[in-house]
Design a protein around this motif. Sequence first.
Motif, PDB file in Angstrom:
ATOM      1  N   MET A 278       0.852  -1.191   0.000  1.00  0.00           N
ATOM      2  CA  MET A 278       0.000   0.000   0.000  1.00  0.00           C
ATOM      3  C   MET A 278       0.883   1.234   0.000  1.00  0.00           C
ATOM      4  SD  MET A 278      -1.400   0.764   3.830  1.00  0.00           S
ATOM      5  CE  MET A 278      -1.493   2.496   3.362  1.00  0.00           C
ATOM      6  N   LEU A 279       0.371   2.307  -0.588  1.00  0.00           N
ATOM      7  CA  LEU A 279       1.157   3.531  -0.700  1.00  0.00           C
ATOM      8  C   LEU A 279       0.758   4.515   0.389  1.00  0.00           C
ATOM      9  CD1 LEU A 279       1.109   4.083  -4.560  1.00  0.00           C
ATOM     10  CD2 LEU A 279       2.689   2.713  -3.176  1.00  0.00           C
ATOM     11  N   PRO A 280       1.734   5.114   1.054  1.00  0.00           N
ATOM     12  CA  PRO A 280       1.421   6.112   2.085  1.00  0.00           C
ATOM     13  C   PRO A 280       1.004   7.439   1.467  1.00  0.00           C
ATOM     14  CG  PRO A 280       3.778   6.003   1.755  1.00  0.00           C
ATOM     15  CD  PRO A 280       3.188   4.921   0.894  1.00  0.00           C
ATOM     16  N   SER A 281       0.302   8.218   2.227  1.00  0.00           N
ATOM     17  CA  SER A 281      -0.021   9.594   1.851  1.00  0.00           C
ATOM     18  C   SER A 281       0.837  10.535   2.683  1.00  0.00           C
ATOM     19  CB  SER A 281      -1.497   9.888   2.122  1.00  0.00           C
ATOM     20  OG  SER A 281      -1.741   9.943   3.521  1.00  0.00           O
ATOM     21  N   PRO A 282       0.962  11.800   2.290  1.00  0.00           N
ATOM     22  CA  PRO A 282       1.702  12.746   3.131  1.00  0.00           C
ATOM     23  C   PRO A 282       1.150  12.811   4.558  1.00  0.00           C
ATOM     24  CG  PRO A 282       1.341  13.689   0.965  1.00  0.00           C
ATOM     25  CD  PRO A 282       0.541  12.421   1.011  1.00  0.00           C
ATOM     26  N   LYS A 283      -0.167  12.812   4.679  1.00  0.00           N
ATOM     27  CA  LYS A 283      -0.785  12.877   6.004  1.00  0.00           C
ATOM     28  C   LYS A 283      -0.411  11.671   6.854  1.00  0.00           C
ATOM     29  CE  LYS A 283      -5.302  13.059   8.297  1.00  0.00           C
ATOM     30  NZ  LYS A 283      -6.793  13.108   8.084  1.00  0.00           N
ATOM     31  N   GLN A 284      -0.451  10.478   6.272  1.00  0.00           N
ATOM     32  CA  GLN A 284      -0.117   9.279   7.025  1.00  0.00           C
ATOM     33  C   GLN A 284       1.347   9.285   7.479  1.00  0.00           C
ATOM     34  OE1 GLN A 284      -1.452   6.548   3.973  1.00  0.00           O
ATOM     35  NE2 GLN A 284      -3.233   5.922   5.186  1.00  0.00           N
ATOM     36  N   VAL A 285       2.222   9.765   6.596  1.00  0.00           N
ATOM     37  CA  VAL A 285       3.644   9.825   6.945  1.00  0.00           C
ATOM     38  C   VAL A 285       3.888  10.837   8.059  1.00  0.00           C
ATOM     39  CG1 VAL A 285       5.940  10.440   6.098  1.00  0.00           C
ATOM     40  CG2 VAL A 285       4.422   9.047   4.671  1.00  0.00           C
ATOM     41  N   THR A 286       3.375  12.044   7.891  1.00  0.00           N
ATOM     42  CA  THR A 286       3.674  13.091   8.869  1.00  0.00           C
ATOM     43  C   THR A 286       3.023  12.816  10.227  1.00  0.00           C
ATOM     44  OG1 THR A 286       1.828  14.411   7.992  1.00  0.00           O
ATOM     45  CG2 THR A 286       4.023  14.866   7.115  1.00  0.00           C
ATOM     46  N   THR A 287       1.846  12.194  10.202  1.00  0.00           N
ATOM     47  CA  THR A 287       1.202  11.833  11.468  1.00  0.00           C
ATOM     48  C   THR A 287       2.011  10.786  12.213  1.00  0.00           C
ATOM     49  OG1 THR A 287      -1.007  12.327  10.594  1.00  0.00           O
ATOM     50  CG2 THR A 287      -0.901  10.898  12.510  1.00  0.00           C
ATOM     51  N   ALA A 288       2.493   9.778  11.477  1.00  0.00           N
ATOM     52  CA  ALA A 288       3.224   8.679  12.107  1.00  0.00           C
ATOM     53  C   ALA A 288       4.595   9.101  12.633  1.00  0.00           C
ATOM     54  CB  ALA A 288       3.386   7.534  11.108  1.00  0.00           C
ATOM     55  N   VAL A 289       5.242  10.064  11.945  1.00  0.00           N
ATOM     56  CA  VAL A 289       6.599  10.445  12.327  1.00  0.00           C
ATOM     57  C   VAL A 289       6.610  11.523  13.409  1.00  0.00           C
ATOM     58  CG1 VAL A 289       7.026  12.351  10.710  1.00  0.00           C
ATOM     59  CG2 VAL A 289       8.890  10.759  11.278  1.00  0.00           C
ATOM     60  N   GLU A 290       5.465  12.117  13.679  1.00  0.00           N
ATOM     61  CA  GLU A 290       5.397  13.210  14.650  1.00  0.00           C
ATOM     62  C   GLU A 290       5.921  12.770  16.018  1.00  0.00           C
ATOM     63  OE1 GLU A 290       1.869  15.850  16.713  1.00  0.00           O
ATOM     64  OE2 GLU A 290       1.751  15.488  14.559  1.00  0.00           O
ATOM     65  N   GLY A 291       6.833  13.575  16.558  1.00  0.00           N
ATOM     66  CA  GLY A 291       7.403  13.281  17.863  1.00  0.00           C
ATOM     67  C   GLY A 291       8.538  12.280  17.832  1.00  0.00           C
ATOM     68  N   LYS A 292       8.891  11.800  16.637  1.00  0.00           N
ATOM     69  CA  LYS A 292       9.942  10.780  16.528  1.00  0.00           C
ATOM     70  C   LYS A 292      11.157  11.282  15.762  1.00  0.00           C
ATOM     71  CE  LYS A 292       6.367   7.212  16.592  1.00  0.00           C
ATOM     72  NZ  LYS A 292       5.251   8.191  16.616  1.00  0.00           N
ATOM     73  N   LEU A 293      10.930  11.984  14.649  1.00  0.00           N
ATOM     74  CA  LEU A 293      12.018  12.494  13.827  1.00  0.00           C
ATOM     75  C   LEU A 293      11.635  13.874  13.303  1.00  0.00           C
ATOM     76  CD1 LEU A 293      12.674   9.244  11.719  1.00  0.00           C
ATOM     77  CD2 LEU A 293      14.153  10.107  13.549  1.00  0.00           C
ATOM     78  N   ILE A 294      12.658  14.634  12.865  1.00  0.00           N
ATOM     79  CA  ILE A 294      12.440  15.963  12.296  1.00  0.00           C
ATOM     80  C   ILE A 294      12.623  15.902  10.792  1.00  0.00           C
ATOM     81  CG2 ILE A 294      13.212  18.363  12.263  1.00  0.00           C
ATOM     82  CD1 ILE A 294      11.932  17.493  14.913  1.00  0.00           C
ATOM     83  N   MET A 295      11.617  16.323  10.041  1.00  0.00           N
ATOM     84  CA  MET A 295      11.711  16.334   8.595  1.00  0.00           C
ATOM     85  C   MET A 295      12.553  17.535   8.152  1.00  0.00           C
ATOM     86  SD  MET A 295      10.540  17.625   5.477  1.00  0.00           S
ATOM     87  CE  MET A 295       8.955  18.424   5.701  1.00  0.00           C
ATOM     88  N   GLU A 296      13.655  17.253   7.452  1.00  0.00           N
ATOM     89  CA  GLU A 296      14.567  18.298   6.986  1.00  0.00           C
ATOM     90  C   GLU A 296      14.353  18.652   5.509  1.00  0.00           C
ATOM     91  OE1 GLU A 296      16.536  19.879   8.949  1.00  0.00           O
ATOM     92  OE2 GLU A 296      16.847  18.590  10.704  1.00  0.00           O
ATOM     93  N   ASP A 297      13.867  17.681   4.725  1.00  0.00           N
ATOM     94  CA  ASP A 297      13.746  17.918   3.283  1.00  0.00           C
ATOM     95  C   ASP A 297      12.771  16.915   2.687  1.00  0.00           C
ATOM     96  OD1 ASP A 297      14.716  19.310   0.858  1.00  0.00           O
ATOM     97  OD2 ASP A 297      15.492  17.347   0.302  1.00  0.00           O
ATOM     98  N   TRP A 298      11.961  17.383   1.712  1.00  0.00           N
ATOM     99  CA  TRP A 298      10.993  16.507   1.033  1.00  0.00           C
ATOM    100  C   TRP A 298      11.088  16.795  -0.463  1.00  0.00           C
ATOM    101  CZ3 TRP A 298       6.335  14.441   3.980  1.00  0.00           C
ATOM    102  CH2 TRP A 298       5.562  13.579   3.188  1.00  0.00           C
ATOM    103  N   HIS A 299      11.483  15.815  -1.232  1.00  0.00           N
ATOM    104  CA  HIS A 299      11.769  15.970  -2.661  1.00  0.00           C
ATOM    105  C   HIS A 299      10.871  15.011  -3.444  1.00  0.00           C
ATOM    106  CE1 HIS A 299      15.119  15.612  -6.010  1.00  0.00           C
ATOM    107  NE2 HIS A 299      14.038  16.210  -6.457  1.00  0.00           N
ATOM    108  N   ASN A 300      10.092  15.528  -4.392  1.00  0.00           N
ATOM    109  CA  ASN A 300       9.211  14.708  -5.223  1.00  0.00           C
ATOM    110  C   ASN A 300       9.746  14.710  -6.651  1.00  0.00           C
ATOM    111  OD1 ASN A 300       7.151  13.558  -6.745  1.00  0.00           O
ATOM    112  ND2 ASN A 300       5.507  14.741  -5.808  1.00  0.00           N
TER     113      ASN A 300
END
Length: 371
Positions: A278-300
């Motif tokens: 299954m493919l993740p969505s931006p919302k699913q990724v950012t919700t799951a990573v919250e409080g665990k890691l800091i997003m530094e860069d997002w490249h599409n």
Amino acid sequence: MSSKFKSFITDLLRQADITVGGDRPWDIQVHDDRLYSRVMTQGSLGLGEAYMDGWWDAESVDQFLYHVLTADLPSKVRIDPALALLTIKAIVFNPQRARAREVGEKHYDIGNDLYQRMLDPRMIYSCGYWREADNLTDAQEAKLDLICRKIGLKEGQTVLDIGSGWGGFLKFAAERYGIKGVGVTVSREQMRYANDTRGNLPIETRLMDYMELDGKFDRIVSVGMFEHVGYKNYAPYFAKVRELLKDDGLFLLHTIGGALSRRSGDPWIEKYVFPNGMLPSPKQVTTAVEGKLIMEDWHNFGADYDKTLIAWLDNFDKAWPDLQEKYGERFGRMWRYYLQCCAAIFRARWIHLWQIVYSKDGVKGGYESIR
């Protein structure tokens, strides 16, 4: 009823500038009129299986599907019981954990000979980076080097590759940047190939689940594996990455993603290509990573996957005379449909390819985005 289905679908195709029996590359040739009821009652699963069974053809299947997608025809054929069943199963169960090794056995273990003929010399089974490349080999090396530069690889660093495939990234990083590395895969054939071809490089590939890992690494990458994790497991996945990453480390996630949040994959892809995917969505990724890691860069750079898939298709077609006896004609039609279907979806920009760089608690002084 079948005549009504035929009339309805023929009209839909006309809206997408597709003619049944036409002579353009994207026009469809129907060999069995049962196709219409099959599509109406089984959706995308029925369309793909009908192609495998020889019920229809198109000179360019990817162009046909591109026209279907850009005209948004799937939304006008809403009956898709296979998709509904997959969604229910995904909600009730957790197939990505319960059957974690299934995709290795059913997809990656089918034969290294197939992948050696289809992929580039480094056996990279993920999107190439075509910004300055004009062939598959250069595009894949550019992608590998892009990853190395994004995570600031330095000689002597330890690197973990979660879902390391045939070992191509770790070999490249060890050769070009002097790192030491560990890769994990759920495919026995990938593990064997990676270890048999590593030479004297300080890298190894293990057949194991990523959740069983321990230790600390300077850098972690995951290239084309997150699509197998499943939405229920995103948060534990990122928590595991944080546990394994050194305090000043960087993690690069390379994954296919979709614009909308879903709980299962496409029924045909699920059945024939990537079980439990299954493919993740931006919302699913950012919700799951919250409080665990800091997003530094997002490249599409998802449009580059179209070129990669067509290059794989060209290699596959050239190799097919040598592979046909082993794999059989129905497999050949299935594999061509898989590659062209995915190319069309990326071309229509319905799905994307993301490289996301994370730090543990934020890069001191800031992270410099690299393209």
